[in-house]
Scaffold this motif. Sequence first.
Motif, short mmCIF file in Angstrom:
data_model
loop_
_atom_site.label_atom_id
_atom_site.label_comp_id
_atom_site.label_asym_id
_atom_site.label_seq_id
_atom_site.Cartn_x
_atom_site.Cartn_y
_atom_site.Cartn_z
N ARG A 121 51.43 46.00 43.28
CA ARG A 121 52.26 45.04 42.56
C ARG A 121 51.87 43.59 42.88
NH1 ARG A 121 56.65 42.38 44.18
NH2 ARG A 121 56.92 43.59 46.09
N LEU A 122 51.31 43.37 44.07
CA LEU A 122 50.97 42.02 44.49
C LEU A 122 49.46 41.75 44.46
CD1 LEU A 122 53.52 41.57 47.42
CD2 LEU A 122 53.64 40.63 45.10
N HIS A 123 48.78 42.39 43.51
CA HIS A 123 47.33 42.21 43.41
C HIS A 123 46.96 40.73 43.22
CE1 HIS A 123 43.29 43.35 41.31
NE2 HIS A 123 43.10 42.85 42.51
N THR A 124 47.55 40.07 42.24
CA THR A 124 47.21 38.67 41.97
C THR A 124 47.56 37.76 43.15
OG1 THR A 124 47.39 39.00 39.58
CG2 THR A 124 47.56 36.73 40.39
N PRO A 125 48.76 37.85 43.73
CA PRO A 125 49.04 37.02 44.91
C PRO A 125 48.10 37.33 46.09
CG PRO A 125 51.08 37.85 43.99
CD PRO A 125 49.97 38.55 43.27
N TRP A 126 47.70 38.60 46.24
CA TRP A 126 46.77 38.93 47.32
C TRP A 126 45.42 38.27 47.06
CZ3 TRP A 126 42.09 40.77 48.57
CH2 TRP A 126 41.87 41.04 49.92
N LEU A 127 44.96 38.31 45.82
CA LEU A 127 43.68 37.67 45.50
C LEU A 127 43.73 36.16 45.74
CD1 LEU A 127 42.57 39.54 42.26
CD2 LEU A 127 41.53 39.68 44.54
N GLU A 128 44.88 35.54 45.49
CA GLU A 128 45.03 34.11 45.76
C GLU A 128 44.89 33.83 47.26
OE1 GLU A 128 48.82 33.28 44.01
OE2 GLU A 128 48.03 33.40 41.96
N SER B 113 38.75 44.29 41.35
CA SER B 113 39.18 45.08 40.20
C SER B 113 40.50 45.78 40.50
CB SER B 113 38.13 46.14 39.85
OG SER B 113 38.15 47.20 40.80
N ALA B 114 41.27 46.04 39.45
CA ALA B 114 42.56 46.71 39.62
C ALA B 114 42.37 48.10 40.24
CB ALA B 114 43.28 46.82 38.28
N GLN B 115 41.35 48.82 39.78
CA GLN B 115 41.10 50.17 40.30
C GLN B 115 40.67 50.11 41.76
OE1 GLN B 115 38.19 52.42 38.11
NE2 GLN B 115 38.45 54.23 39.39
N GLY B 116 39.76 49.20 42.09
CA GLY B 116 39.31 49.06 43.47
C GLY B 116 40.45 48.65 44.40
N PHE B 117 41.28 47.71 43.94
CA PHE B 117 42.41 47.25 44.73
C PHE B 117 43.38 48.41 44.97
CE2 PHE B 117 46.48 45.04 45.42
CZ PHE B 117 46.11 44.11 46.37
N ALA B 118 43.65 49.19 43.93
CA ALA B 118 44.55 50.34 44.06
C ALA B 118 44.00 51.35 45.07
CB ALA B 118 44.78 51.00 42.70
N SER B 119 42.69 51.57 45.05
CA SER B 119 42.07 52.49 46.02
C SER B 119 42.21 51.97 47.43
CB SER B 119 40.59 52.70 45.69
OG SER B 119 40.45 53.35 44.45
N TRP B 120 42.00 50.66 47.60
CA TRP B 120 42.11 50.05 48.93
C TRP B 120 43.55 50.17 49.44
CZ3 TRP B 120 44.15 44.86 49.98
CH2 TRP B 120 44.01 44.49 51.33
N VAL B 121 44.53 49.82 48.60
CA VAL B 121 45.95 49.91 48.98
C VAL B 121 46.30 51.36 49.33
CG1 VAL B 121 48.30 49.76 48.06
CG2 VAL B 121 46.73 47.84 47.78
#
Length: 166
Positions: free
Chosen positions: A11-18, A42-50
């Motif tokens: 849910r916090l992908h964009t704030p995390w990228l900032e 990427s959304a998919q890569g971020f989801a995998s990392w999380v």
Amino acid sequence: MPRTLIAPTTRLHTPWLEAHAEWGPGLHEDGFGLESTDDVESAQGFASWVARLNAKSDHATCRWIVEDERIQGGIALRHQLNERTGHIGYGIRPSARGRGLATWALGQILDQARVLTMDRVLLVCAADNAASAKTIEHNGGTLEETRPTEHSPVRRYWIELGQPHS
């Protein structure tokens, strides 16, 4: 500004990228469990990392330091001792430093260590990182030694986990 520690979330992908962008290139966001092979863009890569971070919950407790949906840093409690990095690693984004966030987050994660019935935890910081040393000492850290490493000297602190530290 209410602050909280939360489990990693997509849910916090964009704030995390900032926050990640503010640190600049490299893997120096201590407390995030970021590895060089992680695709966080990427959304998919971020989801995998999380998902990987959350799947390790039986070996480590990873939390993000959040204020008003803005990620200010991360902290990780390793349930087993890692002699090189200690039990706990943390990092605060540059624009949020100097406001006591690390001191607060460390106090919170020490409570989690107590829940896990850990007797004491090791924290390691660069010998020249006065802010981190002060954070650890504020939370009851006792300096064991300053030790040379292949990169630069580090301070090794132990925190005994009796009653919660004020």
